[in-house]
Scaffold this motif. Structure first.
Motif, PDB file in Angstrom:
ATOM      1  N   GLN A   1       0.838  -1.207   0.000  1.00  0.00           N
ATOM      2  CA  GLN A   1       0.000   0.000   0.000  1.00  0.00           C
ATOM      3  C   GLN A   1       0.872   1.257   0.000  1.00  0.00           C
ATOM      4  O   GLN A   1       0.555   2.240  -0.677  1.00  0.00           O
ATOM      5  CB  GLN A   1      -0.908   0.008   1.229  1.00  0.00           C
ATOM      6  CG  GLN A   1      -2.040  -0.995   1.179  1.00  0.00           C
ATOM      7  CD  GLN A   1      -2.821  -1.027   2.486  1.00  0.00           C
ATOM      8  OE1 GLN A   1      -2.264  -1.236   3.557  1.00  0.00           O
ATOM      9  NE2 GLN A   1      -4.113  -0.802   2.407  1.00  0.00           N
ATOM     10  N   ALA A   2       1.968   1.222   0.759  1.00  0.00           N
ATOM     11  CA  ALA A   2       2.880   2.370   0.795  1.00  0.00           C
ATOM     12  C   ALA A   2       3.469   2.630  -0.589  1.00  0.00           C
ATOM     13  O   ALA A   2       3.562   3.779  -1.033  1.00  0.00           O
ATOM     14  CB  ALA A   2       3.991   2.129   1.809  1.00  0.00           C
ATOM     15  N   GLU A   3       3.846   1.564  -1.295  1.00  0.00           N
ATOM     16  CA  GLU A   3       4.386   1.721  -2.650  1.00  0.00           C
ATOM     17  C   GLU A   3       3.326   2.272  -3.602  1.00  0.00           C
ATOM     18  O   GLU A   3       3.647   3.008  -4.542  1.00  0.00           O
ATOM     19  CB  GLU A   3       4.913   0.379  -3.151  1.00  0.00           C
ATOM     20  CG  GLU A   3       6.178  -0.072  -2.446  1.00  0.00           C
ATOM     21  CD  GLU A   3       6.537  -1.508  -2.755  1.00  0.00           C
ATOM     22  OE1 GLU A   3       7.567  -1.726  -3.411  1.00  0.00           O
ATOM     23  OE2 GLU A   3       5.797  -2.411  -2.340  1.00  0.00           O
ATOM     24  N   ALA A   4       2.074   1.921  -3.351  1.00  0.00           N
ATOM     25  CA  ALA A   4       0.987   2.415  -4.204  1.00  0.00           C
ATOM     26  C   ALA A   4       0.810   3.924  -4.065  1.00  0.00           C
ATOM     27  O   ALA A   4       0.311   4.577  -4.990  1.00  0.00           O
ATOM     28  CB  ALA A   4      -0.319   1.701  -3.861  1.00  0.00           C
ATOM     29  N   VAL A   5       1.211   4.484  -2.917  1.00  0.00           N
ATOM     30  CA  VAL A   5       1.131   5.938  -2.731  1.00  0.00           C
ATOM     31  C   VAL A   5       1.994   6.639  -3.777  1.00  0.00           C
ATOM     32  O   VAL A   5       1.579   7.618  -4.405  1.00  0.00           O
ATOM     33  CB  VAL A   5       1.575   6.338  -1.307  1.00  0.00           C
ATOM     34  CG1 VAL A   5       1.675   7.848  -1.178  1.00  0.00           C
ATOM     35  CG2 VAL A   5       0.598   5.789  -0.270  1.00  0.00           C
TER      36      VAL A   5
ATOM     37  N   MET B   1      -5.037   3.209  -7.002  1.00  0.00           N
ATOM     38  CA  MET B   1      -6.069   3.348  -5.974  1.00  0.00           C
ATOM     39  C   MET B   1      -6.496   1.984  -5.432  1.00  0.00           C
ATOM     40  O   MET B   1      -6.671   1.793  -4.227  1.00  0.00           O
ATOM     41  CB  MET B   1      -7.288   4.076  -6.540  1.00  0.00           C
ATOM     42  CG  MET B   1      -7.164   5.596  -6.574  1.00  0.00           C
ATOM     43  SD  MET B   1      -6.924   6.337  -4.934  1.00  0.00           S
ATOM     44  CE  MET B   1      -8.439   5.870  -4.112  1.00  0.00           C
ATOM     45  N   GLN B   2      -6.645   1.019  -6.346  1.00  0.00           N
ATOM     46  CA  GLN B   2      -7.061  -0.314  -5.935  1.00  0.00           C
ATOM     47  C   GLN B   2      -6.023  -0.951  -5.012  1.00  0.00           C
ATOM     48  O   GLN B   2      -6.346  -1.586  -4.016  1.00  0.00           O
ATOM     49  CB  GLN B   2      -7.281  -1.181  -7.184  1.00  0.00           C
ATOM     50  CG  GLN B   2      -8.125  -2.420  -6.930  1.00  0.00           C
ATOM     51  CD  GLN B   2      -7.298  -3.689  -6.836  1.00  0.00           C
ATOM     52  OE1 GLN B   2      -6.071  -3.630  -6.815  1.00  0.00           O
ATOM     53  NE2 GLN B   2      -7.967  -4.817  -6.755  1.00  0.00           N
ATOM     54  N   GLN B   3      -4.751  -0.731  -5.339  1.00  0.00           N
ATOM     55  CA  GLN B   3      -3.678  -1.299  -4.514  1.00  0.00           C
ATOM     56  C   GLN B   3      -3.555  -0.552  -3.190  1.00  0.00           C
ATOM     57  O   GLN B   3      -3.337  -1.157  -2.142  1.00  0.00           O
ATOM     58  CB  GLN B   3      -2.346  -1.232  -5.276  1.00  0.00           C
ATOM     59  CG  GLN B   3      -1.211  -1.912  -4.529  1.00  0.00           C
ATOM     60  CD  GLN B   3       0.040  -2.017  -5.376  1.00  0.00           C
ATOM     61  OE1 GLN B   3      -0.026  -2.269  -6.573  1.00  0.00           O
ATOM     62  NE2 GLN B   3       1.188  -1.819  -4.762  1.00  0.00           N
ATOM     63  N   MET B   4      -3.715   0.769  -3.217  1.00  0.00           N
ATOM     64  CA  MET B   4      -3.580   1.546  -1.988  1.00  0.00           C
ATOM     65  C   MET B   4      -4.707   1.213  -1.005  1.00  0.00           C
ATOM     66  O   MET B   4      -4.517   1.288   0.206  1.00  0.00           O
ATOM     67  CB  MET B   4      -3.572   3.050  -2.302  1.00  0.00           C
ATOM     68  CG  MET B   4      -3.044   3.891  -1.141  1.00  0.00           C
ATOM     69  SD  MET B   4      -2.876   5.626  -1.564  1.00  0.00           S
ATOM     70  CE  MET B   4      -4.549   6.182  -1.403  1.00  0.00           C
ATOM     71  N   ARG B   5      -5.857   0.851  -1.526  1.00  0.00           N
ATOM     72  CA  ARG B   5      -6.980   0.488  -0.667  1.00  0.00           C
ATOM     73  C   ARG B   5      -6.879  -0.953  -0.170  1.00  0.00           C
ATOM     74  O   ARG B   5      -7.768  -1.440   0.515  1.00  0.00           O
ATOM     75  CB  ARG B   5      -8.295   0.706  -1.414  1.00  0.00           C
ATOM     76  CG  ARG B   5      -8.549   2.177  -1.745  1.00  0.00           C
ATOM     77  CD  ARG B   5      -9.717   2.379  -2.661  1.00  0.00           C
ATOM     78  NE  ARG B   5     -10.980   2.051  -2.021  1.00  0.00           N
ATOM     79  CZ  ARG B   5     -12.167   2.131  -2.628  1.00  0.00           C
ATOM     80  NH1 ARG B   5     -12.223   2.514  -3.897  1.00  0.00           N
ATOM     81  NH2 ARG B   5     -13.275   1.839  -1.991  1.00  0.00           N
ATOM     82  N   GLY B   6      -5.776  -1.632  -0.544  1.00  0.00           N
ATOM     83  CA  GLY B   6      -5.507  -2.949   0.020  1.00  0.00           C
ATOM     84  C   GLY B   6      -5.982  -4.119  -0.794  1.00  0.00           C
ATOM     85  O   GLY B   6      -5.961  -5.259  -0.319  1.00  0.00           O
TER      86      GLY B   6
ATOM     87  N   ASN C   1     -12.244  -4.659 -12.098  1.00  0.00           N
ATOM     88  CA  ASN C   1     -11.603  -4.290 -10.825  1.00  0.00           C
ATOM     89  C   ASN C   1     -10.767  -5.438 -10.240  1.00  0.00           C
ATOM     90  O   ASN C   1     -10.660  -5.590  -9.031  1.00  0.00           O
ATOM     91  CB  ASN C   1     -12.650  -3.847  -9.799  1.00  0.00           C
ATOM     92  CG  ASN C   1     -12.070  -2.868  -8.787  1.00  0.00           C
ATOM     93  OD1 ASN C   1     -11.138  -2.120  -9.102  1.00  0.00           O
ATOM     94  ND2 ASN C   1     -12.586  -2.872  -7.589  1.00  0.00           N
ATOM     95  N   GLU C   2     -10.191  -6.262 -11.133  1.00  0.00           N
ATOM     96  CA  GLU C   2      -9.314  -7.329 -10.677  1.00  0.00           C
ATOM     97  C   GLU C   2      -7.955  -6.746 -10.293  1.00  0.00           C
ATOM     98  O   GLU C   2      -7.576  -5.668 -10.728  1.00  0.00           O
ATOM     99  CB  GLU C   2      -9.127  -8.379 -11.786  1.00  0.00           C
ATOM    100  CG  GLU C   2     -10.393  -9.164 -12.105  1.00  0.00           C
ATOM    101  CD  GLU C   2     -10.165 -10.162 -13.225  1.00  0.00           C
ATOM    102  OE1 GLU C   2      -8.995 -10.435 -13.547  1.00  0.00           O
ATOM    103  OE2 GLU C   2     -11.156 -10.643 -13.788  1.00  0.00           O
ATOM    104  N   THR C   3      -7.229  -7.504  -9.474  1.00  0.00           N
ATOM    105  CA  THR C   3      -5.908  -7.055  -9.050  1.00  0.00           C
ATOM    106  C   THR C   3      -4.932  -7.141 -10.222  1.00  0.00           C
ATOM    107  O   THR C   3      -4.829  -8.186 -10.874  1.00  0.00           O
ATOM    108  CB  THR C   3      -5.395  -7.915  -7.883  1.00  0.00           C
ATOM    109  OG1 THR C   3      -6.342  -7.847  -6.820  1.00  0.00           O
ATOM    110  CG2 THR C   3      -4.050  -7.416  -7.395  1.00  0.00           C
TER     111      THR C   3
END
Length: 463
Positions: free
Chosen positions: A130-134, A150-155, A392-394
């Protein structure tokens, strides 16, 4: 890694603007702010509630620096998990520097690159992915890359990995328990359930690994090389795609002697178009260098637009064009090749049917008159697998995650082989521990100072 000091940095871009934000984080953030802030209502910042904003002035003794808004975020309900103060001042570079220097004199130190987000990770506000997604969110320049970040930052990604890791950890615990009762020959872990879990983990890992091919190009932009002989309209096509006069257009062959690059976002997907020098035999030294660069850019491109001048076509020339297309396909088998017949308005009408029947998926355009450009853009979009994005898949965009997933998959496959081969539990436990290690690398359960330093060094100072 434990930080007890208070850091400060400019959170907005450097330079003049209407407003600038100076951010502090640490145990003394609020007391330091209180020492230099005079509220218009006489309030003491230390006594104020979290998530409140206060109007006043920044002062040093009798010297007034600026009228500001001060925002308070008390721990643990802040971005970093510490006390955070944000000072919104006027955007003068002089004012910014004066306030930051004042805060440094009062006990702050300058933050290092990404240190605010690093503290958020260390204080459990974000996991590592999540930190890297920032950082990815800050650098996103189109809808698709923004959506993935956004999808990665939201976990989304880390939650998927955490669930797999937890299930594997449960079975690992049972396998380890068997080792304590090795002499009694008992099995606590149901081998059939364990086999099903390994198959499921393998399937998810392969899907995530495969998504990197899409995620990487979405994040960095899809490189598209425009190639062809001189004077077929490559520069005109670039200008038509970008809807601006980006490249010089001339009737003189060999006008483009160097590559010209520019970016275009089509339906949220970034494309990097590269206009190259025309490919032909030449004794001109400068043009030869440009042609050499053309082949280098084809190597780097994911999509190659092979442009042909329709006005020079005849029935006999179609055979030689088909031969050229085969040569390009054979030389660059991994590239997506799009054959484009330009100047269709000057083409003999009887040739249209021949082109459609003899050259599959050929596109007819007039770059000068902007005919067929939208069709070409739609064709380019079809090469990007946006289905996963829409659902909205990873999607993986980070090379570090890709590497850890690959290593985790290798270990899972070793465990599967061990299970099928009926190897002893102690040997199988080694591979399971290693798979868990690589899962932990992604989310930050397993980490070290060097890894964190490399990741957060790529952040801006104020983040």
């Amino acid at each position: 890694m434990i930080y007890n000091d208070t850091i400060v940095a400019l959170a907005t871009p450097s330079g003049s603007g209407a407003v600038a934000i100076i951010r502090m984080s640490g145990k003394k953030a609020i007391s330091i702010a209180s020492d230099v802030f005079q509220s218009v209502s006489g309030k003491d910042l230390v006594r104020q509630k979290t998530h409140t904003i206060h109007l006043g002035t920044i002062v040093d003794g009798s010297k007034i620096y600026d009228q500001v808004l001060v925002s308070l975020f008390k721990n643990p309900n802040s971005y970093t998990g510490e006390d955070v103060v944000e000072i919104s001042c006027h955007g003068s570079v002089f004012i910014q520097q004066q306030i930051i220097q004042l805060l440094l004199r009062k006990g702050c130190r300058m933050a290092q690159a990404g240190e605010f987000t690093l503290r958020a990770f260390l204080n459990g506000k974000l996991d590592l992915s999540q930190a890297e997604a920032v950082a990815d969110l800050i650098s996103s320049d189109n809808e698709a890359s923004h959506q993935i970040a956004m999808q990665q930052m939201r976990g989304g990604f880390s939650n998927e990995i955490a669930k797999l890791r937890e299930e594997l950890l449960n079975f690992a615990s049972l396998i380890e328990l068997e080792l304590d009762f090795a002499e009694e020959d008992v099995e606590f872990a149901d081998r059939t359930q364990f086999h099903d879990l390994l198959n499921r983990i393998e399937f998810v890992l392969k899907r995530l690994i495969d998504s990197f091919a899409v995620g990487n190009v979405i994040k960095n932009g899809i490189p598209v090389a425009i190639v062809g002989e001189p004077n077929v309209g490559k520069s005109t096509l670039l200008n038509a795609l970008l809807n601006e006069e980006r490249a010089i257009v001339s009737d003189i062959a060999g006008t483009t002697r160097d590559t010209i690059e520019d970016e275009l976002v089509i339906d949220g997907i970034g494309f990097r178009f590269i206009d190259t020098a025309g490919i032909r035999e030449t004794i001109d030294v400068v043009e030869s260098i440009g042609i050499k660069k053309t082949f280098e850019k084809i190597e780097q491109a994911q999509v190659v637009l092979f442009l042909i001048d329709s006005s020079q076509l005849s029935d006999n020339s179609l055979e030689s064009i088909k031969s050229e297309i085969e040569q390009i396909k054979n030389k660059y088998p991994s590239k997506t090749l799009v054959v484009i017949f330009n100047k269709m308005d000057l083409m003999k009408s009887e040739l249209v049917e021949n082109i459609n029947s003899e050259i599959s998926n050929a596109i007819l355009i007039s770059a000068k008159n902007k005919i067929g450009i939208d069709h070409l853009k739609n064709q380019l979009l079809s090469f990007v697998n946006t289905g996963a994005l829409r659902n909205n898949e990873t999607i993986i965009t980070n090379t570090r995650h890709y590497d850890s997933l690959h290593k985790a998959l290798e270990e899972i496959q070793k465990v599967k082989f061990g299970l099928a081969s009926n190897i002893p539990s102690d040997l199988m436990a080694i591979d399971i521990r290693q798979a868990l290690y690589y899962f932990g690398e992604i989310t930050g359960e397993v980490t070290n100072d060097e890894l964190l330093g490399n990741i957060f060094a790529n952040f801006c100072i104020g983040k």
